[in-house]
Design a protein around this motif. Structure first.
Motif, PDB file in Angstrom:
ATOM      1  N   ILE A  51     -10.811  34.505  23.692  1.00  0.00           N
ATOM      2  CA  ILE A  51     -10.359  35.380  22.732  1.00  0.00           C
ATOM      3  C   ILE A  51     -11.413  36.740  22.717  1.00  0.00           C
ATOM      4  O   ILE A  51     -12.528  36.280  22.038  1.00  0.00           O
ATOM      5  CB  ILE A  51      -9.974  35.006  21.520  1.00  0.00           C
TER       6      ILE A  51
ATOM      7  N   TRP B 298      -6.068  40.921  30.817  1.00  0.00           N
ATOM      8  CA  TRP B 298      -5.563  40.093  29.615  1.00  0.00           C
ATOM      9  C   TRP B 298      -4.159  40.378  28.996  1.00  0.00           C
ATOM     10  O   TRP B 298      -3.544  39.490  28.875  1.00  0.00           O
ATOM     11  CB  TRP B 298      -6.541  40.110  28.745  1.00  0.00           C
ATOM     12  N   GLY B 299      -4.015  41.760  28.711  1.00  0.00           N
ATOM     13  CA  GLY B 299      -2.731  41.957  28.185  1.00  0.00           C
ATOM     14  C   GLY B 299      -1.485  41.742  29.119  1.00  0.00           C
ATOM     15  O   GLY B 299      -0.607  41.050  28.741  1.00  0.00           O
TER      16      GLY B 299
ATOM     17  N   ILE C 183      -5.827  29.813  26.913  1.00  0.00           N
ATOM     18  CA  ILE C 183      -6.436  31.179  27.077  1.00  0.00           C
ATOM     19  C   ILE C 183      -8.038  31.053  27.055  1.00  0.00           C
ATOM     20  O   ILE C 183      -8.572  30.729  26.118  1.00  0.00           O
ATOM     21  CB  ILE C 183      -5.977  31.968  25.992  1.00  0.00           C
TER      22      ILE C 183
ATOM     23  N   LEU D 231      -1.134  37.746  29.531  1.00  0.00           N
ATOM     24  CA  LEU D 231      -0.559  37.027  28.218  1.00  0.00           C
ATOM     25  C   LEU D 231       1.013  37.321  28.263  1.00  0.00           C
ATOM     26  O   LEU D 231       1.642  36.379  28.102  1.00  0.00           O
ATOM     27  CB  LEU D 231      -1.318  37.755  26.973  1.00  0.00           C
TER      28      LEU D 231
ATOM     29  N   SER E 237      -7.941  27.928  22.965  1.00  0.00           N
ATOM     30  CA  SER E 237      -8.762  28.966  23.348  1.00  0.00           C
ATOM     31  C   SER E 237      -9.951  28.829  22.941  1.00  0.00           C
ATOM     32  O   SER E 237     -10.503  28.041  22.160  1.00  0.00           O
ATOM     33  CB  SER E 237      -8.227  30.126  22.656  1.00  0.00           C
TER      34      SER E 237
ATOM     35  N   THR F 150      -5.732  40.222  21.942  1.00  0.00           N
ATOM     36  CA  THR F 150      -5.470  38.885  22.425  1.00  0.00           C
ATOM     37  C   THR F 150      -5.460  37.934  21.183  1.00  0.00           C
ATOM     38  O   THR F 150      -4.683  37.105  21.241  1.00  0.00           O
ATOM     39  CB  THR F 150      -6.823  38.412  23.476  1.00  0.00           C
TER      40      THR F 150
END
Length: 380
Positions: A243, A223-224, A240, A227, A264, A248
């Motif tokens: 979360i 995820w990091g 997204i 993004l 999200s 995030t």
């Protein structure tokens, strides 16, 4: 924990008709059960399958339209095991039963399912999270959202920047709502269509006009990293998928503050819980107040009219009213979820519990369904 529990025969009444002809002694026992379980889940539009190991076999439960129902008790096989079969299909280590594992399973429909295991006292627990049908394209108007929710949600999606947050527990349909919002944006006239990019795990529905990216933790694309990558793609709108942590949440609100519209989802029971969770994730309060355009929490509850073979549901939705002095103070002073909810109610919000009671009174929902979803005990 690693020892295989003793195999005991289960009485026929614990098996549904579509499993009673299977023999635990046959070599293809597990393969046939898995195929039939997945087919049954597909036919009933299930979002999850839960398999729990007990001393005498597996208990299988299915979540459909928000309700989790026991559908079968299955004996352990002599030569093949159901959980080991699913783990093998999902690319997991079938011989490791002492550690949690996560993987993906490709279904016959062409969609993906997430598979997660957990070591427990009597063996492994396994959950299959089933993606929605790739051919099912929901429109916002099809979801059953009340007009007082649909209108501000549509307005928020037209905004140039900010955060639109869809919350609820597992099986509440929040991902479907988020996809419907993205579908609306993708259908804009070509001259008005914005650059739409998503980051998901997994991609549950293919939407024309959206550049969809699926994370792959096994190769370092988590995820990091995802993004950071999509922010370099000059997106105007980002989806997204969920979360899940503070990092995030902070990136989502930072992106909104710098000019992107971010849609999200997040696990939260109520509007108050959602805001309290964002605060706990250390999203700056001033960013919540300036960037959060729209927040709703939803529950999908089985209707009183549904038969045992149907999965019709009633969508209950509460949404955050427009920011006012009372709501701003509740967030800034951080008195917790209950104080935030009280401020929202005083500002005109109708809670999920209030809506459930109204539907119960009108015969749309029954008491059993409401108790299951809201754990009301003796309140009714």
């Amino acid at each position: 924990m690693n020892a295989r529990p003793k195999t005991l025969p289960l009485t026929p009444q614990l098996l549904p008709n579509w499993l009673q002809d299977l023999n635990p002694k046959s070599d293809d026992y597990a393969a046939k059960i898995v195929d039939r379980l997945l087919a049954y889940a597909k036919d009933n539009a299930a979002s999850d399958l839960h398999l729990d190991s007990l001393p005498d076999g597996l208990v299988v439960r299915m979540r459909a339209k928000g309700s989790l129902t026991r559908i079968a008790s299955i004996a352990y096989g002599h030569n093949s095991q159901v959980i080991a079969r699913i783990k093998s299909l999902a690319g997991l280590l079938s011989y490791r039963t002492d550690i949690p594992q996560e993987g993906r399973l490709r279904l016959a429909t062409g969609s993906d399912a997430r598979v997660g295991t957990l070591p427990t006292l009597h063996g492994e627990r396994l959950v299959i999270r089933i993606s929605t049908s790739q051919s099912q394209h929901w429109q916002l108007e099809d979801l059953g959202l009340p007009a007082e929710v649909l209108s501000p949600l549509a307005e928020s999606l037209d905004a140039p920047s900010g955060v639109v947050l869809i919350c609820g527990p597992a099986g509440s349909g929040k991902t479907t709502t988020a996809y419907a919002g993205l579908q609306k944006l993708s259908q804009a006239d070509a001259s008005l269509r914005r650059c739409l990019v998503s980051l998901e795990d997994p991609i549950e529905q293919v939407i024309d006009g959206v550049s969809q990216s699926q994370i792959q933790p096994s190769v370092g694309y988590d995820w990091g990293a995802g993004l950071k990558a999509i922010l370099r793609q000059d997106p105007e709108v980002m989806l997204i998928g969920e979360i899940r942590d503070a990092a995030t949440a902070q990136v989502v609100f930072q992106a909104a503050a710098t000019g992107q519209l971010v849609v999200s989802t997040m696990h939260a029971r109520t509007v108050g819980d959602a805001l309290a969770r964002l605060i706990a994730m250390e999203v700056p309060r001033h960013q919540i107040l300036s960037s959060l355009l729209f927040l709703l929490t939803q529950r999908l509850v089985r209707s009183a009219a549904s038969s045992s073979n149907e999965r019709d549901g009633v969508l209950l939705v509460e949404h955050l009213p427009k920011w006012n002095a009372a709501l701003r103070a509740a967030v800034l002073e951080d008195h917790g979820a209950e104080a935030i909810e009280a401020a929202a109610v005083s500002s005109g919000m109708r809670t999920l519990r209030e809506l459930a009671m109204e539907y119960l009174k009108n015969g749309v929902l029954d008491e059993v369904a409401i108790r299951r979803h809201f754990r009301m005990g003796g309140v009714l």
